[in-house]
Scaffold this active site. Sequence first.
Site, PDB file in Angstrom:
ATOM      1  N   GLU A 173      11.752  32.026 -16.242  1.00 52.57           N
ATOM      2  CA  GLU A 173      10.994  30.787 -16.265  1.00 52.57           C
ATOM      3  C   GLU A 173       9.526  31.097 -16.520  1.00 52.57           C
ATOM      4  OE1 GLU A 173      12.942  28.326 -16.075  1.00 52.57           O
ATOM      5  OE2 GLU A 173      11.849  26.542 -15.393  1.00 52.57           O
ATOM      6  N   ARG A 208      13.974  27.477 -25.043  1.00 49.04           N
ATOM      7  CA  ARG A 208      15.385  27.121 -24.939  1.00 49.04           C
ATOM      8  C   ARG A 208      15.815  26.205 -26.076  1.00 49.04           C
ATOM      9  NH1 ARG A 208      17.754  24.405 -19.726  1.00 49.04           N
ATOM     10  NH2 ARG A 208      18.259  22.492 -20.785  1.00 49.04           N
ATOM     11  N   TYR A 241      14.885  35.794 -14.495  1.00 50.76           N
ATOM     12  CA  TYR A 241      16.002  35.502 -13.596  1.00 50.76           C
ATOM     13  C   TYR A 241      17.396  35.827 -14.128  1.00 50.76           C
ATOM     14  CZ  TYR A 241      15.724  30.998 -16.072  1.00 50.76           C
ATOM     15  OH  TYR A 241      15.668  30.019 -17.023  1.00 50.76           O
ATOM     16  N   GLU A 266      16.543  10.605 -10.873  1.00 50.89           N
ATOM     17  CA  GLU A 266      17.025   9.403 -11.559  1.00 50.89           C
ATOM     18  C   GLU A 266      17.806   9.794 -12.816  1.00 50.89           C
ATOM     19  OE1 GLU A 266      13.599   6.142 -10.384  1.00 50.89           O
ATOM     20  OE2 GLU A 266      13.113   7.743 -11.766  1.00 50.89           O
ATOM     21  N   CYS A 277       5.933 -15.945 -12.951  1.00 52.17           N
ATOM     22  CA  CYS A 277       5.088 -17.114 -13.075  1.00 52.17           C
ATOM     23  C   CYS A 277       5.451 -17.745 -14.418  1.00 52.17           C
ATOM     24  CB  CYS A 277       3.623 -16.701 -13.071  1.00 52.17           C
ATOM     25  SG  CYS A 277       2.548 -18.048 -13.589  1.00 52.17           S
ATOM     26  N   GLU A 317      17.903  31.950  -4.959  1.00 48.76           N
ATOM     27  CA  GLU A 317      16.539  32.133  -5.464  1.00 48.76           C
ATOM     28  C   GLU A 317      15.837  30.797  -5.654  1.00 48.76           C
ATOM     29  OE1 GLU A 317      18.531  34.956  -8.764  1.00 48.76           O
ATOM     30  OE2 GLU A 317      17.206  33.434  -9.606  1.00 48.76           O
ATOM     31  N   CYS A 353      -2.591 -18.290 -10.516  1.00 53.80           N
ATOM     32  CA  CYS A 353      -2.892 -19.606 -11.080  1.00 53.80           C
ATOM     33  C   CYS A 353      -2.328 -20.747 -10.242  1.00 53.80           C
ATOM     34  CB  CYS A 353      -2.357 -19.715 -12.508  1.00 53.80           C
ATOM     35  SG  CYS A 353      -0.563 -19.796 -12.588  1.00 53.80           S
ATOM     36  N   ASP A 358      13.634  13.609 -12.149  1.00 60.41           N
ATOM     37  CA  ASP A 358      14.837  14.388 -12.447  1.00 60.41           C
ATOM     38  C   ASP A 358      16.028  13.765 -11.717  1.00 60.41           C
ATOM     39  OD1 ASP A 358      13.151  15.972 -13.771  1.00 60.41           O
ATOM     40  OD2 ASP A 358      13.392  17.747 -12.500  1.00 60.41           O
ATOM     41  N   LYS A 392      14.165  27.770  -7.492  1.00 63.37           N
ATOM     42  CA  LYS A 392      14.305  27.203  -8.838  1.00 63.37           C
ATOM     43  C   LYS A 392      12.903  26.819  -9.285  1.00 63.37           C
ATOM     44  CE  LYS A 392      17.016  24.008 -11.574  1.00 63.37           C
ATOM     45  NZ  LYS A 392      16.000  23.377 -12.375  1.00 63.37           N
ATOM     46  N   CYS A 405      -1.312 -19.022 -17.394  1.00 59.22           N
ATOM     47  CA  CYS A 405      -1.796 -18.272 -16.219  1.00 59.22           C
ATOM     48  C   CYS A 405      -2.786 -17.197 -16.682  1.00 59.22           C
ATOM     49  CB  CYS A 405      -0.610 -17.618 -15.515  1.00 59.22           C
ATOM     50  SG  CYS A 405      -1.103 -16.478 -14.212  1.00 59.22           S
ATOM     51  N   LYS A 412      18.813  20.823  -5.517  1.00 56.61           N
ATOM     52  CA  LYS A 412      17.484  20.222  -5.654  1.00 56.61           C
ATOM     53  C   LYS A 412      16.969  19.773  -4.299  1.00 56.61           C
ATOM     54  CE  LYS A 412      16.828  19.520 -10.216  1.00 56.61           C
ATOM     55  NZ  LYS A 412      15.857  18.715 -10.842  1.00 56.61           N
ATOM     56  N   ASP A 443       9.817  25.524 -11.485  1.00 55.80           N
ATOM     57  CA  ASP A 443       9.703  24.325 -12.297  1.00 55.80           C
ATOM     58  C   ASP A 443       8.799  24.609 -13.492  1.00 55.80           C
ATOM     59  OD1 ASP A 443      10.400  21.798 -12.797  1.00 55.80           O
ATOM     60  OD2 ASP A 443       9.036  20.860 -11.369  1.00 55.80           O
ATOM     61  N   CYS A 453       2.297 -18.853  -7.856  1.00 55.59           N
ATOM     62  CA  CYS A 453       1.670 -17.695  -8.492  1.00 55.59           C
ATOM     63  C   CYS A 453       0.319 -17.416  -7.822  1.00 55.59           C
ATOM     64  CB  CYS A 453       1.464 -17.960  -9.983  1.00 55.59           C
ATOM     65  SG  CYS A 453       0.449 -16.693 -10.770  1.00 55.59           S
TER      66      CYS A 453
HETATM   67  S1  IVH Z   1      19.513  30.689 -13.913  1.00 53.73           S
HETATM   68  C1  IVH Z   1      22.892  30.002 -17.091  1.00 53.73           C
HETATM   69  N1  IVH Z   1      17.607  30.864 -12.121  1.00 53.73           N
HETATM   70  O1  IVH Z   1      16.545  25.830 -14.346  1.00 53.73           O
HETATM   71  C2  IVH Z   1      21.890  29.609 -16.105  1.00 53.73           C
HETATM   72  N2  IVH Z   1      17.443  29.156 -13.751  1.00 53.73           N
HETATM   73  O2  IVH Z   1      18.416  23.593 -14.748  1.00 53.73           O
HETATM   74  C3  IVH Z   1      20.621  30.284 -16.282  1.00 53.73           C
HETATM   75  N3  IVH Z   1      15.411  27.785 -13.570  1.00 53.73           N
HETATM   76  O3  IVH Z   1      17.178  26.317 -17.746  1.00 53.73           O
HETATM   77  C4  IVH Z   1      19.585  29.768 -15.398  1.00 53.73           C
HETATM   78  N4  IVH Z   1      14.540  28.848 -11.865  1.00 53.73           N
HETATM   79  O4  IVH Z   1      14.879  26.975 -16.857  1.00 53.73           O
HETATM   80  C5  IVH Z   1      18.072  30.199 -13.191  1.00 53.73           C
HETATM   81  N5  IVH Z   1      15.978  31.186 -10.510  1.00 53.73           N
HETATM   82  C6  IVH Z   1      16.433  30.522 -11.568  1.00 53.73           C
HETATM   83  C7  IVH Z   1      15.726  29.436 -12.137  1.00 53.73           C
HETATM   84  C8  IVH Z   1      16.281  28.770 -13.225  1.00 53.73           C
HETATM   85  C9  IVH Z   1      14.377  27.879 -12.738  1.00 53.73           C
HETATM   86  C10 IVH Z   1      15.547  26.773 -14.635  1.00 53.73           C
HETATM   87  C11 IVH Z   1      15.912  27.327 -15.976  1.00 53.73           C
HETATM   88  C12 IVH Z   1      17.158  26.605 -16.397  1.00 53.73           C
HETATM   89  C13 IVH Z   1      17.098  25.384 -15.555  1.00 53.73           C
HETATM   90  C14 IVH Z   1      18.470  24.803 -15.356  1.00 53.73           C
END
Ligand code: IVH
Length: 649
Positions: free
Chosen positions: A160, A126, A212, A31, A410, A103, A395, A29, A105, A415, A298, A107, A392
């Site tokens: 999520e 989504r 959320y 990168e 090489c 809160e 070889c 993510d 985030k 080779c 992040k 995954d 190398c």
């Molecule tokens: S709020 C308008 N809260 O992160 C924003 N998102 O990168 C609504 N996600 O699409 C998102 N935990 O899938 C919110 N506590 C959290 C979250 C969360 C994970 C995800 C969600 C969102 C993505 C955005």
Amino acid sequence: MENRIKELVDIILYHNERYYNQNDPEITDYEYDMLYKELVALENANPELILPNSPTHAVGARPVSWGLKHSVPMLSLENSYNRGDIAHFISKTMNTGISYNVEPKMDGAAVSLTYSGGVLLLALTRGDGITGEDITANMRRVKTVPRKIDFKGELIVRGEVFMPKSAFERLNTERASASLPLFANPRNAASGSLKLIDSDLFEKRSLEMMVYTVNTVTGSAAHAEDMALCKRLGFNINPLNKLCLGLDEVYDHIDAIEKVRFTLPYQIDGAVIKVNEYKRREELGSTGKFPRWAVAYKYAAEQASTVLRDVTFQVGRTGVVTPVAELEPVELSGTTISRATLHNEDEIRRLGVMVGDTVFIEKGGEIIPKVVKAVMERRPAYARPIVFPEKCPECGGALQKPADEVRFRCANNACPARIKGAIKQFVSRNAMDIDGFGDALIDALTDEGRLKSPADIYTLRASELAERKKLGEKSAAKLIAAIEKSLAQPFSRTLFSLGIPQVGVSLARVLAAEFGNIGTLMSVSRERLMSVNDVGEKTADMIIAAFHDPDLIELIEKLRKAGVNFKQARPALQVQTPITGKSFLITGTLTRPRAEVEEEIRSKGGIVATSVSKTLDYLIAGEKAGSKLAKAQNLGIKVISEGEYKTLA
Ligand code: IVH
């Protein structure tokens, strides 16, 4: 500049597709975000160069199948990686009486639930933020999603959906024993599972949901109130959510979540900071892609530290020499790691790393781990510098480093490491797909000098293979049959099999369709090549250079003599066939291999869909068609037999 913008758009769109549609990301993510930020910066500085298909102007990637429109678009969150970004966010959004929800985030995958009259009516993924896929049947099976709530009127909540770590490990163990491909991480497993058509199978995936946001008016003045309401209604709310006043409290809670991060039963990758008061949210509005009232922070990718015991050098198919870190085995996100990549000499210099050092390793998007840091303070007296080989390691041939490259190669086309790599690529599933030609056999035949190039495969005889200890007559005959069958592979596959730099599966398909045969492709001009959509300057130059390489020319000649197909069967000219532009999905068993029929559909300008949706034109149903057939019938999609398909084609 213009080129870089186009390049970034292409790269990001590619990774969007891998992430959203294939659930199989190639880069981390982080990168991705760096590429994205570079594009945004270039576009801001040069608004006249913004391309119409720029991913900065769409929320996500297009879902494979179109579903239903979200009543309120599903936005994404802007990512930040440092305290400065958070401070900036707070200073922009702060006002008297403003507080923040901090809160975890999670995954997983975002899902929107619509209740009406207290009943769960609709669940959507989504998708691209505007339209999502209908996953109602599956979401009704999630234990943490109430099917009925004590609420009159319409309520839309979003949250999520995730796979707990324990369920993820169980699933991958099962898949490994069934020789099925493994999911890279719980997030991919969750979003892959959501689209399962069989709800019984889906239920076994043990997904959970945490809500959320609330997206309809409930009378609450702030997010925290709505979350309390959701909790009363029976939704699962993350207990780590906290209301914070001011920057210090926000920082403290971000840290507190990070501390417990790895003890949680589910995967998180950061924290989300949201303005609590709805009135303030309205004032701040959104950019169309991100709300201005929320930001994601992040956490650093998971790292582990260990000791670098030695460095070995691996020679790949193209001759590139990669330094490999041989490590004291260490646990990293649940797996034991004993090797990691050091990329190239420049990277070794940048890290200043020596053998004997304590190093940090990190998983790059769950692919090959990489060494990201050497701890100078812990360097032992016996540490020794990493010496890049002058020759190398396979070889003994000379190593070259072209002026514009950071990697040694090489240069010896003979080779053995290069030959083995080239042959392994040639026989692989996406290339000539020669079943039963394992790595060990390729290594042995190359070491014996029997295989000097992929073309030699076609000189192998059943009798000589049957004499080998580990093979036997039956497998030898099977392998020869597979080799013979590969002669008829479509041109796009033969082209990919040649291992031309930059020419991956999809570009090979494009080039095969555009030029029709190898002779035309080999003599085409740089300008003509660049007129093809997916070909930029660098790619064009590499393709032209490859076709001037006497070894490749000789290989093509030999393959042609052996009977390998170098012509597009029926050129995908702009000729309209009943298949052109139509989408097809195959279910059940056909009399021909499914991959072959799919290639045929593509070669005639058709589209091969990956799931049943309303926009599907035809479902080709073979024997033992299952749930896809039922779903297609439900949606009123035209179902045809293999025979009917043949008359179309
Ligand atoms: S709020 C308008 N809260 O992160 C924003 N998102 O990168 C609504 N996600 O699409 C998102 N935990 O899938 C919110 N506590 C959290 C979250 C969360 C994970 C995800 C969600 C969102 C993505 C955005």
